[in-house]
Write a protein that holds these residues in place. Sequence first.
Motif, PDB file in Angstrom:
ATOM      1  N   GLU A  34       0.819  -1.201   0.000  1.00  8.77           N
ATOM      2  CA  GLU A  34       0.000   0.000   0.000  1.00  8.77           C
ATOM      3  C   GLU A  34       0.860   1.261   0.000  1.00  8.77           C
ATOM      4  OE1 GLU A  34      -2.954  -0.200   3.078  1.00  8.77           O
ATOM      5  OE2 GLU A  34      -3.740  -2.106   2.357  1.00  8.77           O
ATOM      6  N   LEU A  35       1.970   1.217   0.716  1.00  7.39           N
ATOM      7  CA  LEU A  35       2.860   2.379   0.708  1.00  7.39           C
ATOM      8  C   LEU A  35       3.512   2.570  -0.657  1.00  7.39           C
ATOM      9  CD1 LEU A  35       4.786   2.652   4.096  1.00  7.39           C
ATOM     10  CD2 LEU A  35       3.486   4.424   2.935  1.00  7.39           C
ATOM     11  N   VAL A  36       3.911   1.494  -1.309  1.00  5.70           N
ATOM     12  CA  VAL A  36       4.494   1.605  -2.649  1.00  5.70           C
ATOM     13  C   VAL A  36       3.483   2.236  -3.607  1.00  5.70           C
ATOM     14  CG1 VAL A  36       5.285   0.285  -4.659  1.00  5.70           C
ATOM     15  CG2 VAL A  36       6.191  -0.242  -2.395  1.00  5.70           C
ATOM     16  N   ALA A  37       2.238   1.789  -3.549  1.00  8.00           N
ATOM     17  CA  ALA A  37       1.210   2.349  -4.426  1.00  8.00           C
ATOM     18  C   ALA A  37       0.992   3.834  -4.140  1.00  8.00           C
ATOM     19  CB  ALA A  37      -0.096   1.576  -4.257  1.00  8.00           C
ATOM     20  N   ALA A  38       0.955   4.192  -2.853  1.00  7.39           N
ATOM     21  CA  ALA A  38       0.766   5.602  -2.494  1.00  7.39           C
ATOM     22  C   ALA A  38       1.940   6.449  -2.974  1.00  7.39           C
ATOM     23  CB  ALA A  38       0.593   5.726  -0.985  1.00  7.39           C
ATOM     24  N   CYS A  39       3.167   5.940  -2.794  1.00  6.95           N
ATOM     25  CA  CYS A  39       4.351   6.689  -3.222  1.00  6.95           C
ATOM     26  C   CYS A  39       4.360   6.908  -4.730  1.00  6.95           C
ATOM     27  CB  CYS A  39       5.622   5.974  -2.771  1.00  6.95           C
ATOM     28  SG  CYS A  39       5.913   6.050  -0.984  1.00  6.95           S
ATOM     29  N   ARG A  40       3.887   5.930  -5.483  1.00  5.15           N
ATOM     30  CA  ARG A  40       3.819   6.097  -6.938  1.00  5.15           C
ATOM     31  C   ARG A  40       2.838   7.203  -7.315  1.00  5.15           C
ATOM     32  NH1 ARG A  40       4.639  -0.132  -7.928  1.00  5.15           N
ATOM     33  NH2 ARG A  40       6.824  -0.095  -8.581  1.00  5.15           N
ATOM     34  N   GLU A  41       1.722   7.276  -6.594  1.00  4.90           N
ATOM     35  CA  GLU A  41       0.772   8.349  -6.857  1.00  4.90           C
ATOM     36  C   GLU A  41       1.381   9.707  -6.531  1.00  4.90           C
ATOM     37  OE1 GLU A  41      -2.358   8.513  -8.210  1.00  4.90           O
ATOM     38  OE2 GLU A  41      -1.892   6.459  -8.839  1.00  4.90           O
ATOM     39  N   TRP A  42       2.025   9.830  -5.388  1.00  8.09           N
ATOM     40  CA  TRP A  42       2.648  11.101  -5.008  1.00  8.09           C
ATOM     41  C   TRP A  42       3.747  11.499  -5.980  1.00  8.09           C
ATOM     42  CZ3 TRP A  42       3.004   8.658   0.444  1.00  8.09           C
ATOM     43  CH2 TRP A  42       1.780   8.814   1.119  1.00  8.09           C
ATOM     44  N   ALA A  43       4.468  10.506  -6.508  1.00  5.03           N
ATOM     45  CA  ALA A  43       5.565  10.805  -7.431  1.00  5.03           C
ATOM     46  C   ALA A  43       5.075  11.450  -8.720  1.00  5.03           C
ATOM     47  CB  ALA A  43       6.339   9.528  -7.750  1.00  5.03           C
ATOM     48  N   ARG A  44       3.809  11.254  -9.058  1.00  2.65           N
ATOM     49  CA  ARG A  44       3.253  11.835 -10.285  1.00  2.65           C
ATOM     50  C   ARG A  44       2.848  13.296 -10.098  1.00  2.65           C
ATOM     51  NH1 ARG A  44       0.324   6.691 -10.175  1.00  2.65           N
ATOM     52  NH2 ARG A  44       1.351   5.251 -11.601  1.00  2.65           N
ATOM     53  N   GLY A  45       2.730  13.738  -8.876  1.00  2.00           N
ATOM     54  CA  GLY A  45       2.346  15.123  -8.637  1.00  2.00           C
ATOM     55  C   GLY A  45       1.220  15.212  -7.635  1.00  2.00           C
ATOM     56  N   PRO A  46       0.799  16.437  -7.320  1.00  5.01           N
ATOM     57  CA  PRO A  46       0.963  17.678  -8.099  1.00  5.01           C
ATOM     58  C   PRO A  46       2.396  18.217  -8.194  1.00  5.01           C
ATOM     59  CG  PRO A  46      -0.014  18.145  -5.962  1.00  5.01           C
ATOM     60  CD  PRO A  46       0.030  16.655  -6.091  1.00  5.01           C
ATOM     61  N   VAL A  47       3.235  17.881  -7.220  1.00  7.64           N
ATOM     62  CA  VAL A  47       4.657  18.213  -7.337  1.00  7.64           C
ATOM     63  C   VAL A  47       5.386  16.899  -7.587  1.00  7.64           C
ATOM     64  CG1 VAL A  47       6.669  19.222  -6.232  1.00  7.64           C
ATOM     65  CG2 VAL A  47       4.388  20.142  -5.740  1.00  7.64           C
ATOM     66  N   PRO A  48       5.930  16.680  -8.777  1.00 10.16           N
ATOM     67  CA  PRO A  48       6.491  15.378  -9.108  1.00 10.16           C
ATOM     68  C   PRO A  48       7.816  15.111  -8.401  1.00 10.16           C
ATOM     69  CG  PRO A  48       6.885  16.918 -10.875  1.00 10.16           C
ATOM     70  CD  PRO A  48       6.007  17.635  -9.891  1.00 10.16           C
ATOM     71  N   ILE A  49       8.167  13.857  -8.347  1.00 12.66           N
ATOM     72  CA  ILE A  49       9.446  13.453  -7.781  1.00 12.66           C
ATOM     73  C   ILE A  49      10.577  14.065  -8.604  1.00 12.66           C
ATOM     74  CG2 ILE A  49       9.642  11.315  -9.137  1.00 12.66           C
ATOM     75  CD1 ILE A  49      10.633   9.966  -6.489  1.00 12.66           C
ATOM     76  N   ARG A  50      11.670  14.450  -7.915  1.00 10.21           N
ATOM     77  CA  ARG A  50      12.755  15.135  -8.633  1.00 10.21           C
ATOM     78  C   ARG A  50      14.051  14.969  -7.866  1.00 10.21           C
ATOM     79  NH1 ARG A  50      11.541  17.362  -3.647  1.00 10.21           N
ATOM     80  NH2 ARG A  50      12.568  19.363  -3.308  1.00 10.21           N
ATOM     81  N   HIS A  51      15.160  15.256  -8.528  1.00  8.40           N
ATOM     82  CA  HIS A  51      16.461  15.364  -7.881  1.00  8.40           C
ATOM     83  C   HIS A  51      16.563  16.781  -7.303  1.00  8.40           C
ATOM     84  CE1 HIS A  51      18.254  11.596  -9.348  1.00  8.40           C
ATOM     85  NE2 HIS A  51      17.627  11.835 -10.494  1.00  8.40           N
ATOM     86  N   THR A  52      16.737  16.898  -6.006  1.00  5.92           N
ATOM     87  CA  THR A  52      16.820  18.206  -5.364  1.00  5.92           C
ATOM     88  C   THR A  52      18.144  18.881  -5.699  1.00  5.92           C
ATOM     89  OG1 THR A  52      15.429  17.440  -3.544  1.00  5.92           O
ATOM     90  CG2 THR A  52      16.759  19.417  -3.150  1.00  5.92           C
ATOM     91  N   VAL A  53      18.057  20.150  -6.079  1.00  4.92           N
ATOM     92  CA  VAL A  53      19.254  20.953  -6.359  1.00  4.92           C
ATOM     93  C   VAL A  53      19.615  21.727  -5.098  1.00  4.92           C
ATOM     94  CG1 VAL A  53      20.270  22.753  -7.796  1.00  4.92           C
ATOM     95  CG2 VAL A  53      18.619  21.135  -8.788  1.00  4.92           C
ATOM     96  N   LEU A  54      20.841  21.590  -4.639  1.00  5.10           N
ATOM     97  CA  LEU A  54      21.307  22.258  -3.431  1.00  5.10           C
ATOM     98  C   LEU A  54      21.736  23.694  -3.738  1.00  5.10           C
ATOM     99  CD1 LEU A  54      23.349  19.240  -2.031  1.00  5.10           C
ATOM    100  CD2 LEU A  54      21.070  19.995  -1.321  1.00  5.10           C
ATOM    101  N   PRO A  55      21.807  24.553  -2.708  1.00  4.73           N
ATOM    102  CA  PRO A  55      22.139  25.967  -2.951  1.00  4.73           C
ATOM    103  C   PRO A  55      23.454  26.179  -3.687  1.00  4.73           C
ATOM    104  CG  PRO A  55      21.257  25.709  -0.749  1.00  4.73           C
ATOM    105  CD  PRO A  55      21.428  24.320  -1.297  1.00  4.73           C
ATOM    106  N   GLY A  56      24.439  25.319  -3.468  1.00  6.36           N
ATOM    107  CA  GLY A  56      25.722  25.468  -4.144  1.00  6.36           C
ATOM    108  C   GLY A  56      25.750  24.927  -5.558  1.00  6.36           C
ATOM    109  N   GLY A  57      24.623  24.378  -6.024  1.00  4.91           N
ATOM    110  CA  GLY A  57      24.552  23.854  -7.378  1.00  4.91           C
ATOM    111  C   GLY A  57      24.649  22.342  -7.467  1.00  4.91           C
TER     112      GLY A  57
END
Length: 223
Positions: A34-57
Motif C-alpha cells: 500500500e505504501l508503494v502504491a501511495a508513493c507512486r501516486e505522489w511521485a506523479r504530482g501535483p509536485v512530481p518526484i525530482r532530484h533536489t538541487v542544493l544551494p551550491g549547485g
Amino acid sequence: MSEGLFRLPRPGRAEIAPGAVHVPDWLPLEGRRELVAACREWARGPVPIRHTVLPGGGVMSVRTVCVGWHWQPYRYTRTATDVNGHAVAAFPEWLRELGRSAVAAAYGDPDAGARYRPDTALINFYDDAATMGLHQDKDERSDAPVVSLSIGDSCVFRFGNSENRGRPYTDVELVSGDLFVFGGPSRFAYHGVPKVLPGTGDPAAGLARGRLNITLRETGLAG
C-alpha cells in the motif's frame, strides 16, 4: 490503510543509541504494498518526484517527493517554488496513524505514539548508485522523533553522533519492512546511506529494484 497493517515487532529490536531504535520487519507485506502504491501516486504530482538541487549547485543522487509540506534546502514550504509552484499533496490521516503506531512500537510506549503528530513525509527513492551523505534533520521546529520506513533494496544505514560527521557511528543494514525511529538524545544525530545493496529488492511489495525510504516528521510549523 488496511486493518491488521501493524504487528508486534519480531525478536531483533535493538536500541542503536539512546532514543534510536531499529525494529526489523515491522511493516508487513500488505502495508508495504500500500505504501508503494501511495508513493507512486505522489511521485506523479501535483509536485512530481525530482532530484533536489542544493544551494551550491550540487544535485542530490536520490529523487524526492514530499507530502504535507515541501522540503527544499533548507526549509519547508506549502508550495514547491523550486519545482513547479504547485501546492504539495495533503498529508493523509492514515499516514499520521502509521507514524503513531511506529513510535509506539519502537519505544514500547503507547503514550509516546499518541503524542506524535507528524505532518510531513519526505519520500526518497534510491537507485543502485544513489547515496545520502551524513546530515542532521534540523529544519523542523519540533524535536519530535523521526520515523523512517524502508521498502525495496536493503541499504547500509550509518547512524552517528550529534556533534560531527565522524566517529563514533554504527552501520545498520535496513531491509524492506524495517522501521527505524530516532528521537530524544539522538534526534539530531548525523545519519546517512553510504550504500544501497542492489538485487535485494522486494518484488512482492511491488518494488523489484531500488529503495524507497519514507520519513515522517513533525515540522512544528503552523498553517
